[in-house]
Design a protein around this motif. Structure first.
Motif, PDB file in Angstrom:
ATOM      1  N   UNK A 240      47.667  33.174  45.079  1.00 52.51           N
ATOM      2  CA  UNK A 240      48.540  32.001  45.098  1.00 52.51           C
ATOM      3  C   UNK A 240      49.817  32.920  46.614  1.00 52.51           C
ATOM      4  N   UNK A 241      50.172  31.717  46.611  1.00 49.85           N
ATOM      5  CA  UNK A 241      51.623  32.033  47.795  1.00 49.85           C
ATOM      6  C   UNK A 241      52.481  32.453  46.620  1.00 49.85           C
ATOM      7  N   UNK A 242      53.617  33.242  47.233  1.00 46.01           N
ATOM      8  CA  UNK A 242      54.393  34.632  46.265  1.00 46.01           C
ATOM      9  C   UNK A 242      54.132  34.981  44.726  1.00 46.01           C
ATOM     10  N   UNK A 243      52.712  35.460  44.854  1.00 44.90           N
ATOM     11  CA  UNK A 243      52.252  36.534  43.491  1.00 44.90           C
ATOM     12  C   UNK A 243      52.683  37.406  43.479  1.00 44.90           C
ATOM     13  N   UNK A 244      52.987  38.093  42.482  1.00 50.53           N
ATOM     14  CA  UNK A 244      54.300  39.445  42.413  1.00 50.53           C
ATOM     15  C   UNK A 244      52.946  40.123  42.581  1.00 50.53           C
ATOM     16  N   UNK A 245      53.830  40.817  43.617  1.00 48.56           N
ATOM     17  CA  UNK A 245      52.544  41.905  43.156  1.00 48.56           C
ATOM     18  C   UNK A 245      52.532  43.211  42.917  1.00 48.56           C
ATOM     19  N   UNK A 246      53.540  43.683  42.636  1.00 46.31           N
ATOM     20  CA  UNK A 246      54.185  44.939  41.535  1.00 46.31           C
ATOM     21  C   UNK A 246      53.254  44.527  40.346  1.00 46.31           C
ATOM     22  N   UNK A 247      53.043  43.331  39.400  1.00 49.49           N
ATOM     23  CA  UNK A 247      51.786  43.678  38.602  1.00 49.49           C
ATOM     24  C   UNK A 247      51.427  41.639  38.360  1.00 49.49           C
ATOM     25  N   UNK A 248      50.466  41.864  39.295  1.00 46.73           N
ATOM     26  CA  UNK A 248      49.606  41.698  39.532  1.00 46.73           C
ATOM     27  C   UNK A 248      48.879  40.655  38.398  1.00 46.73           C
ATOM     28  N   UNK A 249      49.280  38.645  37.774  1.00 39.49           N
ATOM     29  CA  UNK A 249      48.279  38.231  37.257  1.00 39.49           C
ATOM     30  C   UNK A 249      46.810  38.324  37.719  1.00 39.49           C
ATOM     31  N   UNK A 250      45.426  38.294  37.001  1.00 41.96           N
ATOM     32  CA  UNK A 250      44.928  38.225  37.543  1.00 41.96           C
ATOM     33  C   UNK A 250      43.648  37.022  36.417  1.00 41.96           C
ATOM     34  N   UNK A 251      44.054  36.429  36.004  1.00 38.27           N
ATOM     35  CA  UNK A 251      43.221  35.424  34.790  1.00 38.27           C
ATOM     36  C   UNK A 251      41.803  35.445  35.598  1.00 38.27           C
ATOM     37  N   UNK A 252      40.715  34.896  34.951  1.00 34.41           N
ATOM     38  CA  UNK A 252      39.206  35.151  35.525  1.00 34.41           C
ATOM     39  C   UNK A 252      38.885  34.619  36.661  1.00 34.41           C
ATOM     40  N   UNK A 253      38.918  33.136  36.323  1.00 30.10           N
ATOM     41  CA  UNK A 253      38.952  32.715  37.618  1.00 30.10           C
ATOM     42  C   UNK A 253      39.113  33.218  39.037  1.00 30.10           C
ATOM     43  N   UNK A 254      40.478  33.756  39.083  1.00 27.82           N
ATOM     44  CA  UNK A 254      41.040  33.945  40.154  1.00 27.82           C
ATOM     45  C   UNK A 254      40.393  34.916  40.590  1.00 27.82           C
ATOM     46  N   UNK A 255      40.329  36.507  39.711  1.00 28.17           N
ATOM     47  CA  UNK A 255      39.444  37.829  39.681  1.00 28.17           C
ATOM     48  C   UNK A 255      37.965  37.464  40.474  1.00 28.17           C
ATOM     49  N   UNK A 256      37.633  36.163  39.966  1.00 32.37           N
ATOM     50  CA  UNK A 256      36.139  36.193  40.500  1.00 32.37           C
ATOM     51  C   UNK A 256      36.013  35.633  41.957  1.00 32.37           C
ATOM     52  N   UNK A 257      37.425  34.984  42.373  1.00 37.86           N
ATOM     53  CA  UNK A 257      37.584  34.414  43.119  1.00 37.86           C
ATOM     54  C   UNK A 257      37.665  35.341  44.322  1.00 37.86           C
ATOM     55  N   UNK A 258      38.310  36.313  43.949  1.00 42.20           N
ATOM     56  CA  UNK A 258      38.644  37.614  44.698  1.00 42.20           C
ATOM     57  C   UNK A 258      37.482  39.070  45.210  1.00 42.20           C
ATOM     58  N   UNK A 259      37.090  39.034  43.369  1.00 46.55           N
ATOM     59  CA  UNK A 259      35.136  39.869  43.695  1.00 46.55           C
ATOM     60  C   UNK A 259      34.665  39.463  45.036  1.00 46.55           C
ATOM     61  N   UNK A 260      33.929  37.925  44.673  1.00 49.93           N
ATOM     62  CA  UNK A 260      33.142  37.786  45.218  1.00 49.93           C
ATOM     63  C   UNK A 260      33.977  37.098  47.068  1.00 49.93           C
ATOM     64  N   UNK A 261      35.377  37.069  47.736  1.00 47.86           N
ATOM     65  CA  UNK A 261      35.821  37.001  48.738  1.00 47.86           C
ATOM     66  C   UNK A 261      36.002  39.119  49.496  1.00 47.86           C
ATOM     67  N   UNK A 262      35.943  39.222  48.552  1.00 45.03           N
ATOM     68  CA  UNK A 262      35.883  40.786  48.642  1.00 45.03           C
ATOM     69  C   UNK A 262      34.080  41.427  48.667  1.00 45.03           C
ATOM     70  N   UNK A 263      33.452  41.123  48.139  1.00 44.34           N
ATOM     71  CA  UNK A 263      31.930  41.323  48.139  1.00 44.34           C
ATOM     72  C   UNK A 263      31.241  40.051  49.742  1.00 44.34           C
ATOM     73  N   UNK A 264      31.937  39.054  49.936  1.00 43.67           N
ATOM     74  CA  UNK A 264      31.421  39.334  51.512  1.00 43.67           C
ATOM     75  C   UNK A 264      31.576  39.809  52.634  1.00 43.67           C
ATOM     76  N   UNK A 265      33.163  40.034  52.404  1.00 40.78           N
ATOM     77  CA  UNK A 265      33.894  41.099  53.628  1.00 40.78           C
ATOM     78  C   UNK A 265      32.635  42.029  54.042  1.00 40.78           C
ATOM     79  N   UNK A 266      32.170  42.944  52.721  1.00 39.17           N
ATOM     80  CA  UNK A 266      31.710  43.794  52.603  1.00 39.17           C
ATOM     81  C   UNK A 266      29.816  44.170  52.279  1.00 39.17           C
ATOM     82  N   UNK A 267      29.664  42.950  52.620  1.00 42.22           N
ATOM     83  CA  UNK A 267      27.787  42.298  53.311  1.00 42.22           C
ATOM     84  C   UNK A 267      27.489  43.780  54.109  1.00 42.22           C
TER      85      UNK A 267
END
Length: 267
Positions: A240-267
């Motif tokens: 999300x815009x304005x995410x605190x990069x020092x200590x990122x909050x990563x709820x399950x839904x956001x974690x799943x989206x992040x994993x999907x984005x990276x897996x797609x880029x590495x496919x």
């Protein structure tokens, strides 16, 4: 022109990001931003310059150990399956590095101490005539606010410890906010050069630029620093815009989206 080596480093960096997301996901928060910002620095270092059987690695800020852990399976110094225990009770893969952290030779609790340790390792190698060994130290720009960093830099420059190579993750982030709003560090390169160091200031997310800078640093007879200008949210558009990069909050839904984005880029 994009070379095979550049592509290899860029993909390695995204694998570091993917592993880091998976390591942080079970906890819902953590030091993901440090892995996002330093991914290309670690990927280029491990991808052709650092030999763990010969060289020594210092990760000065203990919370950056997540990036070292995420990179380590690529060079066979950590079992990838072990990454699933990151931050868990009883695991050696603690969220903030300690004296027992695997995959590195030294990591520190209090900030600003790692460069002194790296200087000691480089001086020891010289005294023992280990001329082919290099010492790589990863430090953060927030640590440049610590006087001990500059004492170590002065010592290394005076003794011309050419086997010492520093990677600075200049992500302009620390727990109190942007580093630049708290202490004026610029001109960073000129400061190190005035101490007798070779300094290379690059875009820390440009795989080719980082790789070439580390190669030039290794070839220089002086102690050297590669200053990588980075961002704690680089490589994950789903944050999300304005995410605190020092200590990122990563709820399950956001974690799943992040994993999907990276897996797609590495496919």
């Amino acid at each position: 022109m994009v070379t095979t080596q550049t592509t290899r480093i860029a993909r390695f960096a995204d694998r570091i990001r993917l592993r880091a997301v998976r390591m942080v996901a079970p906890h819902g928060f953590g030091y993901l931003g440090q892995a996002l910002s330093s991914a290309e620095l670690f990927a280029a270092l491990y991808g052709g310059h650092y030999d763990p059987s010969r060289d020594q690695l210092v990760v000065s800020p203990g919370h950056y150990i997540i990036a070292a852990f995420a990179a380590a399976p690529e060079v066979g110094v950590l079992d990838e399956a072990h990454l699933a225990t990151y931050g868990m009770d009883g695991s050696s893969l603690e969220a903030i590095g300690t004296e027992r952290s695997p995959a590195v030779d030294l990591t520190c609790g209090s900030l600003g101490q790692g460069l002194s340790g790296a200087v000691g390792l480089a001086l020891s190698n010289r005294m023992r005539r280990k001329d082919d060994a290099r010492v790589f130290a990863v430090i953060s720009d927030g640590e440049l606010e610590e006087g001990q960093i500059w004492e170590a830099a002065l010592f290394a420059g005076h003794h011309r410890l050419g086997s010492l190579n520093v990677l600075l993750d200049a992500n302009d982030s620390q727990v109190d906010g942007p580093v630049s709003s708290i202490t004026t560090l610029e001109p960073i390169a000129a400061k190190w050069e005035s101490f007798g160091w070779a300094a290379f200031d690059v875009d820390g997310h440009d795989a080719e630029a980082v790789d070439e800078a580390i190669a030039a640093a290794v070839d220089d007879p002086r102690p050297s620093i590669v200053i990588g200008r980075t961002s704690t949210v680089h490589g994950l558009s789903v944050l999300p815009e304005g995410a605190d990069g020092h200590f990122i909050k990563l709820p399950a839904e956001l974690a799943g989206a992040a994993i999907a984005e990276l897996e797609a880029r590495l496919a």
